[in-house]
Design a protein around this motif. Structure first.
Motif, short mmCIF file in Angstrom:
data_model
loop_
_atom_site.label_atom_id
_atom_site.label_comp_id
_atom_site.label_asym_id
_atom_site.label_seq_id
_atom_site.Cartn_x
_atom_site.Cartn_y
_atom_site.Cartn_z
N LEU A 29 0.85 -1.19 0.00
CA LEU A 29 0.00 0.00 0.00
C LEU A 29 0.88 1.24 0.00
CD1 LEU A 29 -2.47 -1.04 2.86
CD2 LEU A 29 -2.82 -1.31 0.39
N ASP A 30 0.46 2.26 -0.73
CA ASP A 30 1.15 3.55 -0.70
C ASP A 30 0.08 4.63 -0.57
OD1 ASP A 30 2.62 5.87 -1.09
OD2 ASP A 30 4.02 4.89 -2.47
N ARG A 31 0.02 5.22 0.58
CA ARG A 31 -1.04 6.21 0.87
C ARG A 31 -0.68 7.60 0.39
NH1 ARG A 31 -0.66 2.90 5.73
NH2 ARG A 31 -2.45 1.47 5.72
N GLU A 32 0.54 7.78 -0.13
CA GLU A 32 0.96 9.09 -0.62
C GLU A 32 1.08 9.15 -2.14
OE1 GLU A 32 4.11 11.10 1.35
OE2 GLU A 32 3.75 10.08 3.26
N HIS A 33 1.53 8.05 -2.76
CA HIS A 33 1.74 8.02 -4.20
C HIS A 33 0.86 6.93 -4.79
CE1 HIS A 33 5.55 8.97 -2.07
NE2 HIS A 33 5.50 10.04 -2.83
N ASN A 34 -0.32 7.29 -5.27
CA ASN A 34 -1.25 6.29 -5.77
C ASN A 34 -2.22 6.91 -6.75
OD1 ASN A 34 -3.55 7.40 -4.22
ND2 ASN A 34 -2.41 6.65 -2.45
N LEU A 35 -3.02 6.07 -7.36
CA LEU A 35 -4.06 6.56 -8.25
C LEU A 35 -5.24 7.09 -7.43
CD1 LEU A 35 -4.20 3.96 -11.16
CD2 LEU A 35 -2.61 5.84 -10.74
N VAL B 134 -11.21 9.93 -4.25
CA VAL B 134 -10.61 9.21 -3.13
C VAL B 134 -9.26 8.63 -3.53
CG1 VAL B 134 -12.83 8.63 -2.06
CG2 VAL B 134 -11.84 7.08 -3.74
N SER B 135 -8.37 8.57 -2.56
CA SER B 135 -7.06 7.98 -2.76
C SER B 135 -7.17 6.46 -2.75
CB SER B 135 -6.13 8.46 -1.64
OG SER B 135 -4.84 7.91 -1.78
N LEU B 136 -6.42 5.79 -3.64
CA LEU B 136 -6.49 4.34 -3.77
C LEU B 136 -5.12 3.74 -3.41
CD1 LEU B 136 -8.39 4.27 -7.19
CD2 LEU B 136 -9.36 3.97 -4.91
N PRO B 137 -4.86 3.50 -2.13
CA PRO B 137 -3.52 3.07 -1.70
C PRO B 137 -3.08 1.73 -2.25
CG PRO B 137 -5.09 2.88 0.10
CD PRO B 137 -5.79 3.61 -1.00
N ALA B 138 -4.04 0.86 -2.65
CA ALA B 138 -3.66 -0.44 -3.20
C ALA B 138 -3.29 -0.36 -4.67
CB ALA B 138 -4.79 -1.44 -2.99
N LEU B 139 -3.31 0.85 -5.25
CA LEU B 139 -2.85 1.07 -6.62
C LEU B 139 -1.67 2.03 -6.57
CD1 LEU B 139 -5.92 0.11 -7.00
CD2 LEU B 139 -5.70 1.14 -9.26
N LEU C 78 -8.11 0.35 3.99
CA LEU C 78 -6.73 0.38 3.52
C LEU C 78 -6.04 1.69 3.88
CD1 LEU C 78 -7.16 -1.22 -0.04
CD2 LEU C 78 -6.42 -2.32 2.09
N MET C 79 -6.79 2.74 4.06
CA MET C 79 -6.21 4.04 4.41
C MET C 79 -5.81 4.10 5.89
SD MET C 79 -5.76 6.00 1.86
CE MET C 79 -5.51 7.59 2.67
N ARG C 80 -6.35 3.22 6.71
CA ARG C 80 -6.04 3.24 8.14
C ARG C 80 -4.82 2.37 8.43
NH1 ARG C 80 -11.77 2.75 8.53
NH2 ARG C 80 -11.58 0.50 8.87
N PRO C 81 -3.75 2.95 8.97
CA PRO C 81 -2.56 2.14 9.31
C PRO C 81 -2.89 1.07 10.33
CG PRO C 81 -2.05 4.49 9.34
CD PRO C 81 -3.54 4.38 9.22
N PHE D 96 -1.64 -6.16 -14.08
CA PHE D 96 -1.16 -4.88 -14.59
C PHE D 96 -1.39 -4.70 -16.09
CE2 PHE D 96 2.43 -7.79 -14.93
CZ PHE D 96 2.92 -7.53 -16.20
N LEU D 97 -1.73 -5.79 -16.79
CA LEU D 97 -1.95 -5.72 -18.24
C LEU D 97 -3.35 -5.24 -18.62
CD1 LEU D 97 -0.33 -8.92 -19.78
CD2 LEU D 97 0.09 -6.56 -20.44
N PHE D 98 -4.31 -5.41 -17.72
CA PHE D 98 -5.70 -5.28 -18.11
C PHE D 98 -6.38 -4.10 -17.43
CE2 PHE D 98 -4.44 -9.78 -17.93
CZ PHE D 98 -4.46 -10.06 -19.28
N THR D 99 -7.01 -3.25 -18.24
CA THR D 99 -7.76 -2.12 -17.70
C THR D 99 -8.86 -2.62 -16.77
OG1 THR D 99 -7.34 -0.81 -19.69
CG2 THR D 99 -9.22 -0.16 -18.32
N ASN D 100 -9.00 -1.95 -15.64
CA ASN D 100 -10.09 -2.27 -14.70
C ASN D 100 -10.61 -0.95 -14.13
OD1 ASN D 100 -11.76 -3.08 -12.61
ND2 ASN D 100 -10.50 -4.85 -12.10
N LYS D 101 -11.61 -0.40 -14.78
CA LYS D 101 -12.13 0.91 -14.37
C LYS D 101 -12.85 0.84 -13.03
CE LYS D 101 -12.37 2.63 -19.09
NZ LYS D 101 -13.22 3.17 -20.19
N ILE D 102 -13.29 -0.34 -12.64
CA ILE D 102 -13.98 -0.48 -11.36
C ILE D 102 -13.04 -0.12 -10.21
CG2 ILE D 102 -15.06 -2.13 -9.78
CD1 ILE D 102 -16.17 -3.58 -12.21
N ILE D 103 -11.77 -0.52 -10.32
CA ILE D 103 -10.82 -0.23 -9.26
C ILE D 103 -9.99 1.01 -9.56
CG2 ILE D 103 -10.68 -2.65 -8.59
CD1 ILE D 103 -7.91 -2.75 -9.94
#
Length: 206
Positions: free
Chosen positions: A12-18, A31-36, A101-104, A157-164
């Motif tokens: 997870l990256d809570r500062e650099h993410n999509l 919203v920040s997406l830490p798992a991306l 995911l945002m909560r440490p 990582f190859l496949f677009t997933n607009k849901i996430i």
């Protein structure tokens, strides 16, 4: 046995993410997406990642690199992608809702974490002296001097997933990684050089 282990974790990256869109009763909010995590620590000396400026590995784990074991085998390895120092990893499983995911948590391990490794190593075939039925012995290689591996603990990582929130613009970087890796694995670096001239680049650091 490559000396590289797939960890059962989630980076997870809570500062650099999509950033994605979440809808409430009143409005749509960003919203920040830490798992991306948006990964910009890439090995620019390696043919696979030399012209990539960023990568996103959605809901990815990390790798544990045993450098002593690799060195004892005479291997050459490159950590192609490493998460930011601000990233963390947590054991796989549990709630993957954005708020959770945002909560440490106490069981998180601080970064950076190795995300992709390329290995070139001498290797004996596991089929030496024990060829599969109907195999052609003349086409069999009992050993290789420069056997290549690319180890990525993520298959999405190859496949677009607009849901996430993994849109086309970021999936393109994953596609370039895949094509570059394929050409490196078949040991044709010249093709990488030609195609990378048209590779899209990040204009500023995220």
């Amino acid at each position: 046995d490559t000396g590289i282990q797939l960890r059962s974790d989630l980076v997870l990256d809570r500062e650099h993410n999509l950033v994605g869109t979440q809808y409430t009763e009143d409005e749509a909010v960003q919203v920040s997406l830490p798992a991306l995590p948006l990964i910009t620590h890439l090995d620019k000396t390696h043919p696979i990642t030399q012209n990539l400026s960023a990568l996103v590995l959605p809901f990815s784990g990390s790798l544990e690199v045993d450098e002593a074991r690799l060195a004892s085998r005479g291997a050459i390895w490159h950590n192609l992608a490493v998460s930011a120092p601000e990233s963390v990893s947590r054991p796989a499983g549990g709630d993957i809702v954005v708020d959770a995911l945002m909560r440490p948590r106490e069981d998180e391990t601080p970064g950076p974490h190795t995300m992709i490794v390329a290995v070139q190593t001498p290797q004996n075939s596991r089929f030496a002296g024990n060829l599969p039925p109907q195999a052609n012995p003349q086409a069999f290689l009992p050993a290789g001097k420069d056997v290549r591996y690319l180890i990525v603990p993520n298959g999405d990582f190859l496949f677009t997933n607009k849901i996430i929130g993994y849109t086309d613009s970021f999936a393109k970087f994953g596609i370039h990684l895949f094509v570059n890796a394929t050409e490196w694995l078949v040991q044709d670096n010249a093709l990488i050089e030609i195609r990378n001239r048209a590779l899209p680049q990040m204009l500023q650091v995220p």
